[in-house]
Design an enzyme around this catalytic site. Structure first.
Site, mmCIF file in Angstrom:
data_model
loop_
_atom_site.group_PDB
_atom_site.id
_atom_site.type_symbol
_atom_site.label_atom_id
_atom_site.label_comp_id
_atom_site.label_asym_id
_atom_site.label_seq_id
_atom_site.Cartn_x
_atom_site.Cartn_y
_atom_site.Cartn_z
ATOM 1 N N GLU A 249 27.668 34.192 34.000
ATOM 2 C CA GLU A 249 27.919 35.371 33.167
ATOM 3 C C GLU A 249 28.561 36.387 34.091
ATOM 4 O O GLU A 249 27.973 36.785 35.095
ATOM 5 C CB GLU A 249 26.576 35.864 32.614
ATOM 6 C CG GLU A 249 26.726 36.945 31.599
ATOM 7 C CD GLU A 249 25.891 38.139 31.965
ATOM 8 O OE1 GLU A 249 24.667 38.041 32.041
ATOM 9 O OE2 GLU A 249 26.507 39.196 32.221
ATOM 10 N N CYS B 249 26.089 44.706 32.520
ATOM 11 C CA CYS B 249 27.226 43.877 32.114
ATOM 12 C C CYS B 249 27.682 44.261 30.707
ATOM 13 O O CYS B 249 28.774 43.905 30.297
ATOM 14 C CB CYS B 249 26.882 42.401 32.216
ATOM 15 S SG CYS B 249 25.195 42.048 31.827
HETATM 16 P P1 NAP Z 1 28.268 39.110 43.205
HETATM 17 O O1 NAP Z 1 29.015 39.611 44.352
HETATM 18 O O2 NAP Z 1 28.994 38.214 42.288
HETATM 19 O O3 NAP Z 1 26.996 38.349 43.808
HETATM 20 C C1 NAP Z 1 26.053 37.664 42.987
HETATM 21 C C2 NAP Z 1 25.530 36.471 43.770
HETATM 22 O O4 NAP Z 1 26.569 35.505 43.931
HETATM 23 C C3 NAP Z 1 25.069 36.827 45.163
HETATM 24 O O5 NAP Z 1 23.955 36.034 45.485
HETATM 25 C C4 NAP Z 1 26.245 36.453 46.008
HETATM 26 O O6 NAP Z 1 25.879 36.134 47.340
HETATM 27 C C5 NAP Z 1 26.794 35.241 45.303
HETATM 28 N N1 NAP Z 1 28.225 35.105 45.541
HETATM 29 C C6 NAP Z 1 29.160 36.068 45.425
HETATM 30 N N2 NAP Z 1 30.384 35.584 45.734
HETATM 31 C C7 NAP Z 1 30.198 34.291 46.050
HETATM 32 C C8 NAP Z 1 31.074 33.256 46.468
HETATM 33 N N3 NAP Z 1 32.389 33.460 46.616
HETATM 34 N N4 NAP Z 1 30.557 32.054 46.723
HETATM 35 C C9 NAP Z 1 29.240 31.837 46.572
HETATM 36 N N5 NAP Z 1 28.354 32.770 46.197
HETATM 37 C C10 NAP Z 1 28.825 33.987 45.932
HETATM 38 O O7 NAP Z 1 27.634 40.239 42.300
HETATM 39 P P2 NAP Z 1 26.812 41.540 42.728
HETATM 40 O O8 NAP Z 1 26.266 41.389 44.097
HETATM 41 O O9 NAP Z 1 25.919 41.843 41.626
HETATM 42 O O10 NAP Z 1 27.899 42.661 42.741
HETATM 43 C C11 NAP Z 1 28.844 42.688 43.745
HETATM 44 C C12 NAP Z 1 30.150 43.112 43.161
HETATM 45 O O11 NAP Z 1 30.377 42.473 41.905
HETATM 46 C C13 NAP Z 1 30.129 44.572 42.918
HETATM 47 O O12 NAP Z 1 31.191 45.129 43.588
HETATM 48 C C14 NAP Z 1 30.220 44.749 41.448
HETATM 49 O O13 NAP Z 1 31.145 45.766 41.196
HETATM 50 C C15 NAP Z 1 30.750 43.436 40.945
HETATM 51 N N6 NAP Z 1 30.184 43.085 39.632
HETATM 52 C C16 NAP Z 1 28.860 42.762 39.415
HETATM 53 C C17 NAP Z 1 28.410 42.460 38.141
HETATM 54 C C18 NAP Z 1 26.967 42.147 37.820
HETATM 55 O O14 NAP Z 1 26.621 41.942 36.632
HETATM 56 N N7 NAP Z 1 26.054 42.081 38.772
HETATM 57 C C19 NAP Z 1 29.319 42.460 37.096
HETATM 58 C C20 NAP Z 1 30.638 42.740 37.368
HETATM 59 C C21 NAP Z 1 31.059 43.055 38.629
HETATM 60 P P3 NAP Z 1 26.304 37.160 48.518
HETATM 61 O O15 NAP Z 1 25.681 38.452 48.153
HETATM 62 O O16 NAP Z 1 25.777 36.563 49.749
HETATM 63 O O17 NAP Z 1 27.796 37.179 48.467
#
Ligand code: NAP
Length: 535
Positions: free
Chosen positions: A276, A313
């Site tokens: 998601e 989200c």
């Molecule tokens: P995220 O970066 O997607 O991380 C969520 C999980 O996925 C973390 O455990 C992360 O591990 C892992 N992950 C991220 N990139 C990966 C990759 N390339 N390969 C494997 N695993 C990966 O989401 P977030 O930490 O919630 O938010 C970080 C950024 O995403 C923010 O800048 C935010 O603006 C954006 N975002 C988040 C959401 C949400 O619903 N949470 C929605 C839209 C946008 P690591 O932390 O070790 O990378």
């Protein structure tokens, strides 16, 4: 295996360890500390990332647990999920204190999330007892059928195998270690290996211990549950590509979810990833509604936009309306409400940094309508509202991209037809909202079929933030809202993601699994020759 489970256990102090098959394990890699975004304080204890040996241990234990865990009956799994809920409740004070410190979210919000998390676990217990998740179908043999006899064919659903779950940053409980992905996978009969989120390791450990304790109380195999910490592209990808993992649940960014989908598809045995990811949740304001209550809508919109620093989200990141005095009232009220909204902390400095970059990018392509109050902390979220016209929106990838946080864009259209053109050209969404008076219903009737193709949930005269957990809810939608639009990550249908149908043709009666056995020993509603019956 015991069917009756003793009283709840209470785990209250984070120790800085991962949990692998019932054992606390110290990581060996990079140390990480949680951080209080409200005060800037570093939180003890430190956690260390796991490595490939920890992935190996957790996956081997999950694979060993699978045959035993999947052989448990619905009642055993229901009691196990209820014990997890009871253990979380027993440790509630410590979990709330830690989660509040790790996220900067208000105590009331975190308290509500504990209730939602335990409610989800109990919902899946009730789903197990109700039984339709088995999808039991029987087409009895027709030996005399011409020109060829029909065999006896029976169908039921079985669990996929061990599931990897990636906890989300923005819901430290309800979409994290014991969140909807874990609850639905465990309900389906799948052992779970969670990669905890770095933003709330202490909360993850406390909740992980509530699950680990419940595994022991229920007499289940230890590998039924593990919790790892580690770098996403390293440990996360190792987990997704481990041959023993059979499905993935993820909530987070589009880039993170897409990376997991690619890694899973490139495996020798590709597996499903239920990610998601990204949604801007358009809100369509129809003329009648705008003319009777434009100012009220503007104020209420800002309430939804700024809730939880916009870290939902389902945050309303796009408003689509036709130009006119009603829209002017909406914009004025929204600008005023925004000007009085204080800056609130975001979850991590990285998320706050991405938000600031997103707002800067929007400001280059759209007109600034208003901003919230500025804050002085590194994690402060200063709300932002922009406006553009339909052509500007449709010609810009940047304006259609999600900015995670309290930022939104108003698309001023010429008329209702142009609003529909915007709807037809947006990407897949988790939600689409319509505000409509009765006079708007003919136009709403034209919009609805367009929105059905774009969103997992369509709502009228409300705001998309706030997702009910129930049987009818869909928290999903076409890409990039999710990687598989046929599923939901919230509500009882989430269990279907971790099940697959198997048909049993002419299998001897004595060998048939009980959901499809003669005499209906599990007392299920089953589809016999196409007709639902409890016989
Ligand atoms: P995220 O970066 O997607 O991380 C969520 C999980 O996925 C973390 O455990 C992360 O591990 C892992 N992950 C991220 N990139 C990966 C990759 N390339 N390969 C494997 N695993 C990966 O989401 P977030 O930490 O919630 O938010 C970080 C950024 O995403 C923010 O800048 C935010 O603006 C954006 N975002 C988040 C959401 C949400 O619903 N949470 C929605 C839209 C946008 P690591 O932390 O070790 O990378």
């Amino acid at each position: 295996m015991t069917a009756t489970i003793a009283g709840p256990l209470k785990s209250t102090e984070p120790t800085g360890q991962m949990l692998i098959a019932g054992e606390p394990v110290q990581g060996s890699g990079k140390p990480i500390n949680a951080f209080d975004p409200a005060t800037g304080a570093t939180l003890e204890p430190a956690y260390r990332y796991g490595d490939s040996s920890h992935v190996e241990a957790a996956c081997a234990a999950a694979a060993a647990a699978f045959p035993i865990y999947r052989a448990t009956d619905s009642e055993q799994r229901a009691q196990f999920l209820e014990t997890v809920a009871a253990n979380i409740e027993a440790a509630k004070d410590a979990i709330i204190a830690r989660a509040t410190a790790e996220t900067g979210l208000p105590t009331a919000r975190i308290t509500g999330e504990v209730g939602r998390t335990t409610g989800q676990l109990r919902l899946f217990a009730s789903v197990l007892r109700e039984g339709s998740w088995n999808s039991a179908r029987i087409d009895p043999a027709q030996p005399d059928r011409q020109p060829a006899p029909r065999p006896d064919i029976r169908q039921r659903a079985i669990p996929l195998g061990p599931v990897a779950v990636f906890g989300a940053s923005n819901f430290p409980l309800a979409f994290s270690v014991a969140g909807g992905d874990t609850a639905s996978a465990l309900a389906a009969g799948c052992p779970v290996v969670v990669k905890g989120h770095d933003a709330h390791p202490g909360t993850s450990e406390l909740v992980g211990r509530a699950i680990t304790d419940a595994v022991a109380q229920a007499g289940l195999p230890k590998g039924t549950f593990s919790l790892l910490f580690g770098d996403g592209p390293d440990l996360g990808i190792a987990l997704v590509t481990d041959a023993r993992i059979k499905a993935v649940g993820f909530t987070g960014s589009r880039s993170g979810g897409t990376a997991l989908v690619k890694a899973a598809a490139a495996r020798p045995e590709p597996i499903p990833v239920y990610a998601e990811m990204s949604s801007i949740n358009p809100v369509f304001l129809l003329d009648g509604a705008l003319s009777t209550r434009g100012a009220d809508l503007g104020k209420a919109f800002v309430g939804s936009l700024t809730m939880g620093s916009g870290q939902f989200c389902t945050n309303p990141g796009l408003v689509v309306a036709a130009d006119g005095p009603g829209l002017d009232d909406f914009v004025t009220a929204a600008r005023d409400a925004l000007a009085g909204s204080p800056a609130t902390p975001m979850l991590t400095p990285n998320i706050a940094g991405s938000y600031a970059d997103g707002v800067t990018a929007l400001s280059k392509e759209a007109d600034l309508v208003g901003r919230g109050e500025a804050g002085d902390s590194e994690c402060a979220c200063r709300a932002a509202l922009f406006a553009t016209d339909a052509a500007g929106f449709l010609n810009s990838e940047q304006l259609q991209a999600e900015v995670f946080g309290s930022s939104s864009l108003i698309v001023r259209c010429k008329d209702a037809a142009e609003m529909r053109a915007v709807a037809e050209n947006i990407e897949g969404q988790l939600t689409a909202t319509v505000h409509a008076d009765e006079s708007d219903h003919p136009e709403a009737a034209k919009l609805l079929p367009v929105l059905e193709l774009k969103a997992g949930r369509i709502l009228f005269d409300g705001w998309p933030t706030g997702v009910e957990v129930g049987h009818a809810m869909v928290h999903g939608g076409p890409y990039p809202a999710t990687s598989d639009s046929r599923s939901t990550s919230v509500g009882s249908r989430a269990i279907e993601r971790f099940l697959r149908p198997v048909a049993y043709q002419d299998v001897p009666t004595s060998l048939l699994p009980s959901p499809i056995a003669d005499g209906n020993p599990d007392h299920l509603w089953r589809r016999i020759d196409g007709q639902l019956t409890a016989d």
